[in-house]
Design a protein around this motif. Structure first.
Motif, PDB file in Angstrom:
ATOM      1  N   UNK A   1      44.455  78.252  26.904  1.00 11.87           N
ATOM      2  CA  UNK A   1      43.808  79.346  27.641  1.00 11.87           C
ATOM      3  C   UNK A   1      42.483  78.882  28.239  1.00 11.87           C
ATOM      4  N   UNK A   2      42.078  79.566  29.318  1.00 10.27           N
ATOM      5  CA  UNK A   2      40.777  79.330  29.934  1.00 10.27           C
ATOM      6  C   UNK A   2      40.159  80.669  30.306  1.00 10.27           C
ATOM      7  N   UNK A   3      38.835  80.699  30.428  1.00  5.60           N
ATOM      8  CA  UNK A   3      38.116  81.935  30.742  1.00  5.60           C
ATOM      9  C   UNK A   3      37.564  81.939  32.168  1.00  5.60           C
ATOM     10  N   UNK A   4      37.211  80.791  32.680  1.00  2.38           N
ATOM     11  CA  UNK A   4      36.595  80.691  34.005  1.00  2.38           C
ATOM     12  C   UNK A   4      37.640  80.291  35.035  1.00  2.38           C
TER      13      UNK A   4
ATOM     14  N   UNK B   1      39.933  88.533  29.588  1.00  6.68           N
ATOM     15  CA  UNK B   1      39.661  87.456  30.531  1.00  6.68           C
ATOM     16  C   UNK B   1      40.042  86.084  30.013  1.00  6.68           C
ATOM     17  N   UNK B   2      41.110  86.016  29.229  1.00  7.39           N
ATOM     18  CA  UNK B   2      41.619  84.749  28.723  1.00  7.39           C
ATOM     19  C   UNK B   2      42.966  84.494  29.393  1.00  7.39           C
ATOM     20  N   UNK B   3      43.040  83.459  30.229  1.00  9.84           N
ATOM     21  CA  UNK B   3      44.199  83.237  31.088  1.00  9.84           C
ATOM     22  C   UNK B   3      44.900  81.923  30.761  1.00  9.84           C
ATOM     23  N   UNK B   4      46.184  81.827  31.145  1.00 10.43           N
ATOM     24  CA  UNK B   4      46.900  80.563  30.998  1.00 10.43           C
ATOM     25  C   UNK B   4      47.337  79.989  32.344  1.00 10.43           C
ATOM     26  N   UNK B   5      47.298  80.801  33.408  1.00 15.43           N
ATOM     27  CA  UNK B   5      47.675  80.310  34.734  1.00 15.43           C
ATOM     28  C   UNK B   5      47.028  81.196  35.788  1.00 15.43           C
ATOM     29  N   UNK B   6      46.651  80.595  36.904  1.00 16.27           N
ATOM     30  CA  UNK B   6      46.168  81.352  38.052  1.00 16.27           C
ATOM     31  C   UNK B   6      46.573  80.627  39.329  1.00 16.27           C
ATOM     32  N   UNK B   7      46.752  81.399  40.401  1.00 21.69           N
ATOM     33  CA  UNK B   7      46.987  80.782  41.716  1.00 21.69           C
ATOM     34  C   UNK B   7      46.295  81.612  42.779  1.00 21.69           C
ATOM     35  N   UNK B   8      46.099  80.989  43.932  1.00 23.48           N
ATOM     36  CA  UNK B   8      45.379  81.660  45.020  1.00 23.48           C
ATOM     37  C   UNK B   8      46.308  82.442  45.937  1.00 23.48           C
TER      38      UNK B   8
ATOM     39  N   UNK C   1      46.068  92.109  25.683  1.00 23.61           N
ATOM     40  CA  UNK C   1      44.706  92.027  25.161  1.00 23.61           C
ATOM     41  C   UNK C   1      43.966  90.821  25.733  1.00 23.61           C
ATOM     42  N   UNK C   2      44.662  89.675  25.802  1.00 22.86           N
ATOM     43  CA  UNK C   2      44.030  88.481  26.369  1.00 22.86           C
ATOM     44  C   UNK C   2      43.715  88.671  27.843  1.00 22.86           C
TER      45      UNK C   2
END
Length: 146
Positions: free
Chosen positions: A31-34, A56-63, A51-52
């Motif tokens: 997980x990452x927060x930023x 603000x605790x994530x495992x994936x993001x995309x634009x 809850x995560x």
């Protein structure tokens, strides 16, 4: 005397052998927060639990257009969006790739509120050596913020 040395060093030898046998090629989604600075405006982001997500605790993001990020073994990894298919208005597949990994995100929209789409997804990671890890997200991901 010999028995004392054995009792002293045997646990250390066992611990060392256990640690040296760990798989250094193991793929662990961390997980990452930023968000990386490249993620601005419209974005999708996913967490393992509701809850995560709200913490603000994530495992994936995309634009939502060019690239995605995932933290593997504690290291933030950037991938390019190389494929997108909308199978119907509530289901889509995104494929991301770089020199080390290929990631497939299969999403199903659950509901929409304003410019935010809430969804469940399955993330599959395949390293270029052929190892596959699948992470099923049983809670929420969101896309939007446009």
């Amino acid at each position: 005397m010999n028995n004392s040395i054995t009792r002293l060093f045997l646990p250390a030898i066992i611990l060392w052998s256990m640690l040296s046998c760990t798989n250094k090629d193991e793929i662990i989604i961390t997980a990452f927060k930023e968000f990386p600075e490249e993620i601005k405006g419209c974005a999708c982001y996913f967490s393992r639990t509701k809850e995560e997500l709200y913490k603000g605790s994530y495992i994936f993001t995309d634009d939502n257009s060019e690239f995605g990020f995932i933290s593997i073994n504690g290291k933030m990894t950037k991938l390019d969006l190389v494929g997108y298919e909308e199978t119907d208005e509530k289901h889509w597949i995104k494929i991301f790739s770089n020199s080390q990994y290929e990631i497939t995100v299969v999403s199903q929209q659950k509901w929409q509120v304003d410019q935010m789409w809430h969804q469940t997804s399955v993330i599959t990671i395949k390293d270029k050596k052929g190892k596959i890890v699948t992470e099923s997200i049983h809670a929420f991901g969101e896309c939007g913020g446009c």
